[in-house]
Design a protein around this motif. Structure first.
Motif, PDB file in Angstrom:
ATOM      1  N   GLY A  38      -7.449 -10.248 -60.024  1.00 15.47           N
ATOM      2  CA  GLY A  38      -7.275 -11.610 -60.490  1.00 15.47           C
ATOM      3  C   GLY A  38      -6.780 -11.591 -61.921  1.00 15.47           C
ATOM      4  O   GLY A  38      -6.542 -10.523 -62.491  1.00 15.47           O
ATOM      5  N   ALA A  56      -8.241 -16.609 -61.952  1.00 11.83           N
ATOM      6  CA  ALA A  56      -7.542 -17.021 -60.737  1.00 11.83           C
ATOM      7  C   ALA A  56      -7.302 -15.795 -59.871  1.00 11.83           C
ATOM      8  O   ALA A  56      -7.075 -14.696 -60.378  1.00 11.83           O
ATOM      9  N   TYR A  57      -7.366 -15.997 -58.566  1.00  9.14           N
ATOM     10  CA  TYR A  57      -7.104 -14.912 -57.626  1.00  9.14           C
ATOM     11  C   TYR A  57      -6.568 -15.498 -56.326  1.00  9.14           C
ATOM     12  O   TYR A  57      -6.718 -16.682 -56.056  1.00  9.14           O
ATOM     13  N   SER A  58      -5.950 -14.655 -55.530  1.00 12.39           N
ATOM     14  CA  SER A  58      -5.454 -15.055 -54.222  1.00 12.39           C
ATOM     15  C   SER A  58      -6.206 -14.249 -53.183  1.00 12.39           C
ATOM     16  O   SER A  58      -6.281 -13.023 -53.266  1.00 12.39           O
ATOM     17  N   ASP A  61      -4.733 -15.770 -48.220  1.00 14.78           N
ATOM     18  CA  ASP A  61      -4.457 -16.884 -47.307  1.00 14.78           C
ATOM     19  C   ASP A  61      -3.420 -17.842 -47.898  1.00 14.78           C
ATOM     20  O   ASP A  61      -3.201 -18.930 -47.378  1.00 14.78           O
ATOM     21  N   GLY A  62      -2.813 -17.437 -49.011  1.00 15.11           N
ATOM     22  CA  GLY A  62      -1.789 -18.254 -49.640  1.00 15.11           C
ATOM     23  C   GLY A  62      -2.325 -19.307 -50.593  1.00 15.11           C
ATOM     24  O   GLY A  62      -1.575 -19.972 -51.276  1.00 15.11           O
ATOM     25  N   GLU A  63      -3.628 -19.435 -50.638  1.00 15.09           N
ATOM     26  CA  GLU A  63      -4.232 -20.440 -51.518  1.00 15.09           C
ATOM     27  C   GLU A  63      -4.722 -19.777 -52.802  1.00 15.09           C
ATOM     28  O   GLU A  63      -5.390 -18.746 -52.757  1.00 15.09           O
ATOM     29  N   GLU A  64      -4.374 -20.362 -53.922  1.00 13.37           N
ATOM     30  CA  GLU A  64      -4.833 -19.857 -55.231  1.00 13.37           C
ATOM     31  C   GLU A  64      -6.244 -20.377 -55.470  1.00 13.37           C
ATOM     32  O   GLU A  64      -6.508 -21.565 -55.342  1.00 13.37           O
ATOM     33  N   ARG A  65      -7.159 -19.493 -55.801  1.00 13.63           N
ATOM     34  CA  ARG A  65      -8.559 -19.853 -56.032  1.00 13.63           C
ATOM     35  C   ARG A  65      -8.971 -19.418 -57.429  1.00 13.63           C
ATOM     36  O   ARG A  65      -8.275 -18.654 -58.075  1.00 13.63           O
ATOM     37  N   SER A  66     -10.125 -19.902 -57.862  1.00  7.87           N
ATOM     38  CA  SER A  66     -10.622 -19.480 -59.179  1.00  7.87           C
ATOM     39  C   SER A  66     -12.114 -19.213 -59.098  1.00  7.87           C
ATOM     40  O   SER A  66     -12.815 -19.709 -58.221  1.00  7.87           O
TER      41      SER A  66
END
Length: 130
Positions: A38, A56-58, A61-66
């Motif tokens: 991340g 932030a990390y991926s 699944d194509g969704e950016e998360r934090s």
């Protein structure tokens, strides 16, 4: 004396249950979690002069998360620096910074041991005061 022992019993039981849940969560992430790289994207300042980081990390699944870190006196990662994140593949939103997952497991074991000893001492004290 019984009131004090009963309060110690209830308080230590509450802390022990809460801590064992946190330990289980961190240990699960450490064992079955997937590790990804991340990036620190922001610092945040909770009360008391502490600082935390948001990374932030991926999860693939194509969704950016934090994920937010715990509070520190000095930021553990600077903005733009890489930070390894461990997340649950079944629930990618459940994540921790990997260095915190390792530290949390050790801290939770120690805190569980102390509160467990307090719980046992309160039970023994209540038995002997009956």
């Amino acid at each position: 004396m019984r009131i004090l022992l009963f309060a110690m019993l209830c308080g230590s039981l509450l802390v022990l249950i809460t801590n064992l849940y946190a330990f289980r969560k961190a240990k699960r992430l450490e064992t079955v979690g997937k590790r990804v790289e991340g990036e620190c994207v922001q610092h945040y300042w909770p009360s008391g002069g502490y600082v935390g980081v948001i990374c932030a990390y991926s999860a693939g699944d194509g969704e950016e998360r934090s994920v937010r870190s715990s509070r520190y006196t000095v930021a553990p990662v600077e903005i733009g620096d890489p930070a390894e994140v461990v997340y649950d593949p079944n629930d990618p939103g459940r994540s921790m910074l990997s260095f915190e997952a390792s530290e949390k497991v050790g801290f939770d074991v120690a805190l569980s041991a102390v509160t467990g000893a307090m719980f046992v001492a309160a039970v023994v004290g209540l038995i002997f005061t009956l």
